[in-house]
Design a protein around this motif. Structure first.
Motif, PDB file in Angstrom:
ATOM      1  N   GLN A  55      19.390   4.982  15.973  1.00  0.00           N
ATOM      2  CA  GLN A  55      19.492   4.752  17.415  1.00  0.00           C
ATOM      3  C   GLN A  55      19.086   6.002  18.189  1.00  0.00           C
ATOM      4  O   GLN A  55      18.456   5.930  19.233  1.00  0.00           O
ATOM      5  N   GLN A  56      19.471   7.174  17.644  1.00  0.00           N
ATOM      6  CA  GLN A  56      19.113   8.408  18.333  1.00  0.00           C
ATOM      7  C   GLN A  56      17.600   8.597  18.356  1.00  0.00           C
ATOM      8  O   GLN A  56      17.038   9.103  19.314  1.00  0.00           O
ATOM      9  N   THR A  57      16.923   8.142  17.279  1.00  0.00           N
ATOM     10  CA  THR A  57      15.463   8.238  17.243  1.00  0.00           C
ATOM     11  C   THR A  57      14.822   7.220  18.185  1.00  0.00           C
ATOM     12  O   THR A  57      13.878   7.529  18.894  1.00  0.00           O
ATOM     13  N   LEU A  58      15.346   6.000  18.147  1.00  0.00           N
ATOM     14  CA  LEU A  58      14.696   4.930  18.906  1.00  0.00           C
ATOM     15  C   LEU A  58      15.040   4.962  20.394  1.00  0.00           C
ATOM     16  O   LEU A  58      14.290   4.450  21.218  1.00  0.00           O
ATOM     17  N   GLY A  59      16.185   5.525  20.724  1.00  0.00           N
ATOM     18  CA  GLY A  59      16.596   5.644  22.125  1.00  0.00           C
ATOM     19  C   GLY A  59      16.867   4.315  22.822  1.00  0.00           C
ATOM     20  O   GLY A  59      16.681   4.188  24.029  1.00  0.00           O
ATOM     21  N   LYS A  60      17.299   3.315  22.071  1.00  0.00           N
ATOM     22  CA  LYS A  60      17.582   2.026  22.694  1.00  0.00           C
ATOM     23  C   LYS A  60      19.001   1.991  23.265  1.00  0.00           C
ATOM     24  O   LYS A  60      19.834   2.814  22.916  1.00  0.00           O
ATOM     25  N   THR A  61      19.224   1.036  24.141  1.00  0.00           N
ATOM     26  CA  THR A  61      20.588   0.792  24.606  1.00  0.00           C
ATOM     27  C   THR A  61      21.211  -0.207  23.641  1.00  0.00           C
ATOM     28  O   THR A  61      20.653  -1.279  23.416  1.00  0.00           O
ATOM     29  N   ILE A  62      22.340   0.175  23.057  1.00  0.00           N
ATOM     30  CA  ILE A  62      22.970  -0.694  22.073  1.00  0.00           C
ATOM     31  C   ILE A  62      24.327  -1.161  22.584  1.00  0.00           C
ATOM     32  O   ILE A  62      25.122  -0.346  23.052  1.00  0.00           O
ATOM     33  N   VAL A  63      24.572  -2.456  22.512  1.00  0.00           N
ATOM     34  CA  VAL A  63      25.928  -2.965  22.744  1.00  0.00           C
ATOM     35  C   VAL A  63      26.404  -3.509  21.409  1.00  0.00           C
ATOM     36  O   VAL A  63      25.846  -4.470  20.878  1.00  0.00           O
TER      37      VAL A  63
END
Ligand code: ADP
Ligand code: MG
Length: 350
Positions: free
Chosen positions: A182-190
């Motif tokens: 997630q840190q690499t992709l930079g997406k918003t995760i719920v």
């Protein structure tokens, strides 16, 4: 990025699954919704995804009401891992990963390239592309489930207990992997879970729900340092709380400290005396089952205002509604939040 504005969901039959939810999240945040089974987590996810409609209130993605977006557009914006739905057994890994890209009519070549690229991200080789789910371990299947949500490269990813069914070791390594990803992709995760360890490990911010109501929202650190109430403290667990704040007194420690007794008639002056003698910052006075006063020696916070102050008048009016112990605990929590180091509980009738 994502905003809930007075969102309520009442199911047919009258069950209020989500009650007046107001929240706002930033792009790139890793948000974890946590709460016991039945508290409304899945309902919330389904509303974001428009699988169900709120009974009232609105949800906005990038400032736009999701009810005004068409479903295809929403699919381009949201990736989804559904609770307890595994891979399709009759489809290859490549087909499983590429479900949404296919729906979005990506060309075959692009879909395959994307699947390859994703497998690499979780340290699996492209040899897996043409295998079937039963040829993979549980942990590998779960990885593919996660990749499926990432496949169409949407900026917002919803994940409903994606690691719930895994053994602890596999879960642990997948959590690490996913956090890095997630840190690499930079997406918003719920992300939804009922596991506090998982929430504390993954989240930028944690949203705690109980019976469809928002209980607390904060960073893992804020939640560990200042749990909003007993429910959150219990959920976090004593051990984790003590680990998180070894130098800070917990409500538990305060409750277990020896109570000091003072007589009924001279409570305020005696309170001052006791605070001087015992060199304590503050003090609670419990009277029978219902009346309780809190005193804080302001001298300790503010050298210029040498007087005693009562913690809060509201404390006295709310007494009749709650049981004494809960009230004392909540009051202690408030006082601890004010930076006080020691709070003896004084029971006048002991
Ligand atoms: P969670 O995911 O936190 O376990 P859910 O969002 O699935 O909770 O459910 C919240 C509450 O709503 C529960 O009491 C559940 O029984 C109820 N509920 C969920 N789906 C429906 C439905 N389709 N119809 C009626 N009640 C439902
Ligand atoms: Mg659920």
């Amino acid at each position: 990025m994502l905003k809930f504005d007075h969102v309520t969901k009442v199911y047919k039959g009258g069950k209020k699954a989500v009650s007046d939810l107001n929240l706002e999240f930033n792009p790139g945040e890793f948000i974890v919704f946590i709460g016991p089974s039945g508290c409304g987590k899945t309902t919330t996810m389904k509303m974001i995804n428009r699988l169900i409609e709120p009974s009232s209130g609105n949800i906005y993605i990038n400032g736009k009401n999701i009810m005004e977006k068409d479903p295809v557009q929403l699919r381009r914006e949201i990736g989804y891992v559904i609770q307890q739905i595994g891979l399709f057994p009759h489809m290859t890994i490549q087909q499983n990963i590429s479900l949404i890209p296919k729906l979005l009519k990506w060309p075959e070549e692009k879909r395959r390239a994307r699947a390859k690229e994703l497998l690499k991200l979780v340290n699996m080789t492209e040899d897996y592309l043409d295998r079937y789910p039963h040829e993979l371990s549980g942990g590998q299947q779960q990885r593919i489930g996660v990749l499926r949500a990432l496949a169409a490269d949407q900026p917002l990813i919803l994940m409903d207990e994606p690691f719930g069914a895994l053994d602890p070791i596999t879960r642990d390594s997948l959590q690490d992997e996913f956090k890095k990803l997630q840190q690499t992709l930079g997406k918003t995760i719920v992300f939804v879970t009922h596991d506090m360890d998982e929430a504390l490990k993954l989240a930028d911010r944690i949203v705690i729900l109980k019976d469809g109501q928002l209980v607390q929202v904060g960073t893992p650190d804020e939640i560990l340092r200042e749990p909003a109430n007993d429910f959150v403290e219990e959920f976090i667990g004593k051990e984790r709380l003590l680990q998180a704040r070894p130098n800070i007194q917990t409500v538990e420690q305060v409750m277990n400290a020896n109570p000091i007794t003072i007589t009924e008639d001279k409570s305020l002056s005696e309170a001052i005396q006791i605070m001087k003698e015992k060199r304590v910052d503050s003090l609670l006075v419990v009277d029978g089952n219902q009346v309780l006063k809190g005193y804080i020696d302001v001298e300790i916070i503010d050298q210029n205002r040498k007087k005693m102050v009562q913690v809060a008048d509201v404390l006295e009016t709310e007494f009749f509604a709650v049981e004494k112990e809960t009230l004392v605990r909540d009051t202690i929590r408030k006082i601890l939040k004010m930076g006080m180091k020691y709070v003896p509980v004084v029971d006048r009738h002991k």
